[in-house]
Design a protein around this motif. Sequence first.
Motif, PDB file in Angstrom:
ATOM      1  N   ALA A 280     -18.293   5.312  42.100  1.00  0.00           N
ATOM      2  CA  ALA A 280     -18.801   4.901  40.840  1.00  0.00           C
ATOM      3  C   ALA A 280     -20.426   4.726  40.796  1.00  0.00           C
ATOM      4  CB  ALA A 280     -18.302   3.474  40.357  1.00  0.00           C
ATOM      5  N   ALA A 281     -20.971   4.071  41.889  1.00  0.00           N
ATOM      6  CA  ALA A 281     -22.382   4.162  41.783  1.00  0.00           C
ATOM      7  C   ALA A 281     -23.267   5.230  41.884  1.00  0.00           C
ATOM      8  CB  ALA A 281     -22.889   3.352  43.227  1.00  0.00           C
ATOM      9  N   ALA A 282     -22.527   6.184  42.462  1.00  0.00           N
ATOM     10  CA  ALA A 282     -23.212   7.664  42.573  1.00  0.00           C
ATOM     11  C   ALA A 282     -22.982   8.320  41.121  1.00  0.00           C
ATOM     12  CB  ALA A 282     -22.424   8.548  43.387  1.00  0.00           C
TER      13      ALA A 282
ATOM     14  N   HIS B 126     -38.178   5.734  35.656  1.00  0.00           N
ATOM     15  CA  HIS B 126     -37.547   6.950  36.627  1.00  0.00           C
ATOM     16  C   HIS B 126     -37.872   6.290  37.880  1.00  0.00           C
ATOM     17  CE1 HIS B 126     -36.624  10.613  38.516  1.00  0.00           C
ATOM     18  NE2 HIS B 126     -37.664  10.883  38.750  1.00  0.00           N
ATOM     19  N   LYS B 127     -38.982   5.811  38.193  1.00  0.00           N
ATOM     20  CA  LYS B 127     -39.461   5.394  39.765  1.00  0.00           C
ATOM     21  C   LYS B 127     -38.600   4.304  39.884  1.00  0.00           C
ATOM     22  CE  LYS B 127     -44.248   7.053  39.369  1.00  0.00           C
ATOM     23  NZ  LYS B 127     -45.608   6.764  39.594  1.00  0.00           N
ATOM     24  N   PHE B 128     -38.310   3.234  39.368  1.00  0.00           N
ATOM     25  CA  PHE B 128     -37.360   2.148  39.516  1.00  0.00           C
ATOM     26  C   PHE B 128     -35.890   2.943  39.902  1.00  0.00           C
ATOM     27  CE2 PHE B 128     -34.418  -0.789  38.226  1.00  0.00           C
ATOM     28  CZ  PHE B 128     -34.747  -1.937  39.098  1.00  0.00           C
ATOM     29  N   LYS B 129     -35.488   3.764  39.116  1.00  0.00           N
ATOM     30  CA  LYS B 129     -34.094   4.351  39.577  1.00  0.00           C
ATOM     31  C   LYS B 129     -34.158   4.806  40.795  1.00  0.00           C
ATOM     32  CE  LYS B 129     -33.323   6.686  35.579  1.00  0.00           C
ATOM     33  NZ  LYS B 129     -32.844   7.517  34.839  1.00  0.00           N
TER      34      LYS B 129
ATOM     35  N   ALA C 113     -35.828   4.376  43.282  1.00  0.00           N
ATOM     36  CA  ALA C 113     -36.048   3.208  44.389  1.00  0.00           C
ATOM     37  C   ALA C 113     -34.838   2.443  44.585  1.00  0.00           C
ATOM     38  CB  ALA C 113     -37.097   2.220  44.152  1.00  0.00           C
ATOM     39  N   ILE C 114     -34.039   2.160  43.383  1.00  0.00           N
ATOM     40  CA  ILE C 114     -32.811   1.447  43.625  1.00  0.00           C
ATOM     41  C   ILE C 114     -31.776   2.298  44.114  1.00  0.00           C
ATOM     42  CG2 ILE C 114     -30.894   0.531  42.067  1.00  0.00           C
ATOM     43  CD1 ILE C 114     -33.252  -1.304  42.426  1.00  0.00           C
ATOM     44  N   THR C 115     -31.785   3.759  43.785  1.00  0.00           N
ATOM     45  CA  THR C 115     -30.751   4.439  44.403  1.00  0.00           C
ATOM     46  C   THR C 115     -30.848   4.834  45.843  1.00  0.00           C
ATOM     47  OG1 THR C 115     -30.694   5.739  42.293  1.00  0.00           O
ATOM     48  CG2 THR C 115     -29.854   6.993  44.081  1.00  0.00           C
ATOM     49  N   SER C 116     -32.369   5.023  46.372  1.00  0.00           N
ATOM     50  CA  SER C 116     -32.561   5.179  47.656  1.00  0.00           C
ATOM     51  C   SER C 116     -31.893   4.034  48.370  1.00  0.00           C
ATOM     52  CB  SER C 116     -34.017   5.290  47.855  1.00  0.00           C
ATOM     53  OG  SER C 116     -34.433   6.525  47.390  1.00  0.00           O
ATOM     54  N   GLU C 117     -32.163   2.788  48.058  1.00  0.00           N
ATOM     55  CA  GLU C 117     -31.806   1.381  48.754  1.00  0.00           C
ATOM     56  C   GLU C 117     -30.321   1.575  48.823  1.00  0.00           C
ATOM     57  OE1 GLU C 117     -33.317  -0.911  50.504  1.00  0.00           O
ATOM     58  OE2 GLU C 117     -35.047   0.559  50.274  1.00  0.00           O
TER      59      GLU C 117
END
Length: 153
Positions: free
Chosen positions: A3-5, A65-68, A70-74
């Motif tokens: 679901a996160a992906a 976009h930069k926030f997304k 960063a969050i996705t990487s974490e």
Amino acid sequence: MAAAAAFSSSRAVAGVTTTKGLFLIFSLLGLVCFASSLMDKDELEELKEEFEEIQNELDKLTVKHKFKVAITSELFKSMEQNVTLMETEMKELVPDFPPLQTYLEDMRHFMEQTKAYTYRKYEEFDAKMEAAEKELRKMKNLVKFLEEKQAEL
């Protein structure tokens, strides 16, 4: 996990749709500028305001976009750590249970594919953002040119 992906990839696609809208706006502004060779001051001010609005929207989109990213990487980093921890703990509890190892390998493979897909979509979005920024710089130069021509009149 899936679901996160799916959530992160659907958000990336939503950003792409916004970029398409910005390209349409840029194209329309370009046509308006060339179609009206003589502009009065009010029209020029209106064009400048529209340009600033587009610039602000592009800036907001870039920050989101930069926030997304960063969050996705974490999120991916955390998921990988959790799978590794689960694998270690389960090997200690049930060392000779082959289906578990197969399951964990499948999970890792799925996570790697999801990660690759997500980052590929982010790279595509970055390319579209660069193109939009380039188009915006052209529009800025055009507005400057029109201001100079207006000052000459």
